[in-house]
Design a protein around this motif. Structure first.
Motif, PDB file in Angstrom:
ATOM      1  N   LEU A 293       0.829  -1.211   0.000  1.00 13.32           N
ATOM      2  CA  LEU A 293       0.000   0.000   0.000  1.00 13.32           C
ATOM      3  C   LEU A 293       0.859   1.255   0.000  1.00 13.32           C
ATOM      4  N   PHE A 294       1.936   1.259   0.797  1.00  8.98           N
ATOM      5  CA  PHE A 294       2.829   2.415   0.816  1.00  8.98           C
ATOM      6  C   PHE A 294       3.470   2.642  -0.551  1.00  8.98           C
ATOM      7  N   ILE A 295       3.888   1.561  -1.218  1.00 12.12           N
ATOM      8  CA  ILE A 295       4.506   1.694  -2.542  1.00 12.12           C
ATOM      9  C   ILE A 295       3.506   2.253  -3.547  1.00 12.12           C
ATOM     10  N   MET A 296       2.284   1.729  -3.544  1.00  8.25           N
ATOM     11  CA  MET A 296       1.251   2.219  -4.467  1.00  8.25           C
ATOM     12  C   MET A 296       0.950   3.691  -4.206  1.00  8.25           C
ATOM     13  N   PHE A 297       0.903   4.062  -2.924  1.00 11.39           N
ATOM     14  CA  PHE A 297       0.644   5.465  -2.611  1.00 11.39           C
ATOM     15  C   PHE A 297       1.786   6.351  -3.107  1.00 11.39           C
ATOM     16  N   GLY A 298       3.039   5.871  -2.981  1.00 10.98           N
ATOM     17  CA  GLY A 298       4.174   6.639  -3.463  1.00 10.98           C
ATOM     18  C   GLY A 298       4.144   6.839  -4.964  1.00 10.98           C
ATOM     19  N   VAL A 299       3.793   5.760  -5.692  1.00  8.91           N
ATOM     20  CA  VAL A 299       3.703   5.858  -7.152  1.00  8.91           C
ATOM     21  C   VAL A 299       2.600   6.832  -7.553  1.00  8.91           C
ATOM     22  N   PHE A 300       1.477   6.758  -6.877  1.00  5.08           N
ATOM     23  CA  PHE A 300       0.357   7.669  -7.178  1.00  5.08           C
ATOM     24  C   PHE A 300       0.757   9.108  -6.910  1.00  5.08           C
ATOM     25  N   PHE A 301       1.466   9.335  -5.819  1.00  6.22           N
ATOM     26  CA  PHE A 301       1.895  10.701  -5.483  1.00  6.22           C
ATOM     27  C   PHE A 301       2.840  11.255  -6.536  1.00  6.22           C
ATOM     28  N   LEU A 302       3.805  10.449  -6.983  1.00  2.42           N
ATOM     29  CA  LEU A 302       4.745  10.913  -7.999  1.00  2.42           C
ATOM     30  C   LEU A 302       4.064  11.156  -9.333  1.00  2.42           C
ATOM     31  N   GLY A 303       3.097  10.270  -9.680  1.00  2.24           N
ATOM     32  CA  GLY A 303       2.472  10.375 -10.988  1.00  2.24           C
ATOM     33  C   GLY A 303       1.434  11.471 -11.089  1.00  2.24           C
ATOM     34  N   VAL A 304       0.744  11.768 -10.024  1.00  2.35           N
ATOM     35  CA  VAL A 304      -0.375  12.715 -10.090  1.00  2.35           C
ATOM     36  C   VAL A 304      -0.035  14.049  -9.437  1.00  2.35           C
ATOM     37  N   VAL A 305       0.508  13.994  -8.258  1.00  2.16           N
ATOM     38  CA  VAL A 305       0.716  15.224  -7.497  1.00  2.16           C
ATOM     39  C   VAL A 305       2.023  15.908  -7.877  1.00  2.16           C
ATOM     40  N   ALA A 306       3.092  15.133  -7.964  1.00  2.00           N
ATOM     41  CA  ALA A 306       4.408  15.737  -8.178  1.00  2.00           C
ATOM     42  C   ALA A 306       4.764  15.953  -9.638  1.00  2.00           C
ATOM     43  N   ALA A 307       4.045  15.282 -10.557  1.00  2.00           N
ATOM     44  CA  ALA A 307       4.402  15.383 -11.980  1.00  2.00           C
ATOM     45  C   ALA A 307       4.351  16.808 -12.516  1.00  2.00           C
ATOM     46  N   PRO A 308       3.306  17.602 -12.233  1.00  2.00           N
ATOM     47  CA  PRO A 308       3.274  18.979 -12.761  1.00  2.00           C
ATOM     48  C   PRO A 308       4.453  19.826 -12.298  1.00  2.00           C
ATOM     49  N   TRP A 309       4.981  19.538 -11.150  1.00  2.00           N
ATOM     50  CA  TRP A 309       6.135  20.311 -10.650  1.00  2.00           C
ATOM     51  C   TRP A 309       7.456  19.730 -11.162  1.00  2.00           C
ATOM     52  N   VAL A 310       7.528  18.435 -11.330  1.00  7.17           N
ATOM     53  CA  VAL A 310       8.770  17.796 -11.748  1.00  7.17           C
ATOM     54  C   VAL A 310       9.053  18.055 -13.222  1.00  7.17           C
ATOM     55  N   HIS A 311       8.002  18.067 -14.087  1.00  6.33           N
ATOM     56  CA  HIS A 311       8.203  18.195 -15.525  1.00  6.33           C
ATOM     57  C   HIS A 311       8.883  19.504 -15.906  1.00  6.33           C
ATOM     58  N   PRO A 312       8.416  20.680 -15.439  1.00  2.06           N
ATOM     59  CA  PRO A 312       9.136  21.923 -15.783  1.00  2.06           C
ATOM     60  C   PRO A 312      10.563  21.926 -15.281  1.00  2.06           C
ATOM     61  N   GLN A 313      10.777  21.361 -14.111  1.00  5.74           N
ATOM     62  CA  GLN A 313      12.135  21.319 -13.595  1.00  5.74           C
ATOM     63  C   GLN A 313      13.044  20.491 -14.487  1.00  5.74           C
ATOM     64  N   MET A 314      12.518  19.383 -15.001  1.00  5.96           N
ATOM     65  CA  MET A 314      13.304  18.551 -15.907  1.00  5.96           C
ATOM     66  C   MET A 314      13.581  19.289 -17.210  1.00  5.96           C
ATOM     67  N   ASP A 315      12.590  20.032 -17.719  1.00 11.84           N
ATOM     68  CA  ASP A 315      12.810  20.796 -18.953  1.00 11.84           C
ATOM     69  C   ASP A 315      13.901  21.837 -18.772  1.00 11.84           C
ATOM     70  N   SER A 316      13.861  22.492 -17.615  1.00 13.04           N
ATOM     71  CA  SER A 316      14.885  23.515 -17.373  1.00 13.04           C
ATOM     72  C   SER A 316      16.263  22.893 -17.262  1.00 13.04           C
TER      73      SER A 316
END
Length: 203
Positions: free
Chosen positions: A154-177
Motif C-alpha cells: 500500500l505504501f509503494i502504491m501510494f508513493g507511485v500515485f503521489f509521484l504520478g499525479v501530485v508531483a508530476a506537474p512540478w517535476v516536468h518543468p524542472q526537468m525541462d529547465s
C-alpha cells in the motif's frame, strides 16, 4: 513425681506410634490416571472416605450390604470391603483431586492418605499441547508476515500515485529547465534560437 513423668513419656510414645500407623506414604500418580488410596482393616459398620479438609463431604462409602459412590469419580469395591480392603479408587486423578483424604469406620479414624499428581513431560498431553502451540505460532507468524507485505504494498502504491499525479506537474518543468540549461551554453543552439526569433518577427 518420676512416675508421673514416665507416664507422660509413655503416652507420647503411644500417640506417636498410633499416628505413624494411621498415616501412609504419599500416593503419587500420573495426571488423569486412576489412583487407589490404600487402606486395610475390618469394619462391621459404615466405612466412609472424605477429604481431610472437609469431613462432612462424603466421597464413597461401604457397609455390610453394599458400596455407594456418593460423589462422581470416587468408588469402593464391595467384594474388597468384605475382605478387609477398604481402599478408595479415584477414576480420573486431575489437579482438583490432589490433597489429603481420610477414612473412618463409624466415626473412628482408619487411614489418612495424601495424593500427589505427577506431570510427565513426555506424555501425550504435553506433546499435543506443544504441537498445537507450534502450529498456532506458525499460523500467527504467517498472518503477521502477510499483513506486513500488504502494508508495504500500500505504501509503494501510494508513493507511485503521489509521484504520478501530485508531483508530476512540478517535476516536468524542472526537468525541462535541466535539459535546456546545457543547451543554452551551446553556440549552435543559441544561433538556432536567434533565427527562430527573427523568423517570428518577420511573420
Amino acid at each position: 513425681m518420676q512416675l508421673h513423668r514416665k507416664g507422660h513419656c509413655v503416652l507420647i510414645v503411644l500417640i506417636t506410634v498410633f499416628t505413624a500407623g494411621s498415616l501412609s506414604a504419599p500416593m503419587k500418580v500420573k495426571l488423569h490416571d486412576s489412583a487407589t488410596l490404600s487402606c486395610s482393616g475390618r469394619c462391621s459398620g459404615l466405612v466412609r472416605w472424605t477429604e481431610f479438609s472437609n469431613r462432612t463431604d462424603v466421597l464413597a462409602e461401604c457397609d455390610q450390604t453394599s458400596c455407594r459412590s456418593v460423589k462422581e469419580g470416587y468408588q469402593m469395591i464391595y467384594d474388597q470391603y468384605l475382605k478387609g480392603n477398604l481402599s478408595l479408587i479415584i477414576t480420573d486423578a486431575d489437579f482438583s483431586k490432589r490433597g489429603s483424604y481420610t477414612s473412618d469406620c463409624d466415626g473412628e479414624d482408619l487411614c489418612d492418605v495424601k495424593l500427589k499428581i505427577e506431570l510427565v513431560q513426555d506424555s501425550w498431553i504435553w506433546k499435543t499441547t506443544y504441537e498445537k502451540g507450534k502450529s498456532d505460532g506458525y499460523q500467527t507468524g504467517v498472518q503477521f508476515g502477510a499483513l506486513a507485505v500488504g502494508v508495504a504494498s500500500l505504501f509503494i502504491m501510494f508513493g507511485v500515485f503521489f509521484l504520478g499525479v501530485v508531483a508530476a506537474p512540478w517535476v516536468h518543468p524542472q526537468m525541462d529547465s535541466c535539459v535546456q540549461m546545457p543547451r543554452s551554453n551551446d553556440s549552435s543552439y543559441r544561433s538556432q534560437c536567434k533565427e527562430k526569433e527573427r523568423g517570428q518577427m518577420f511573420i
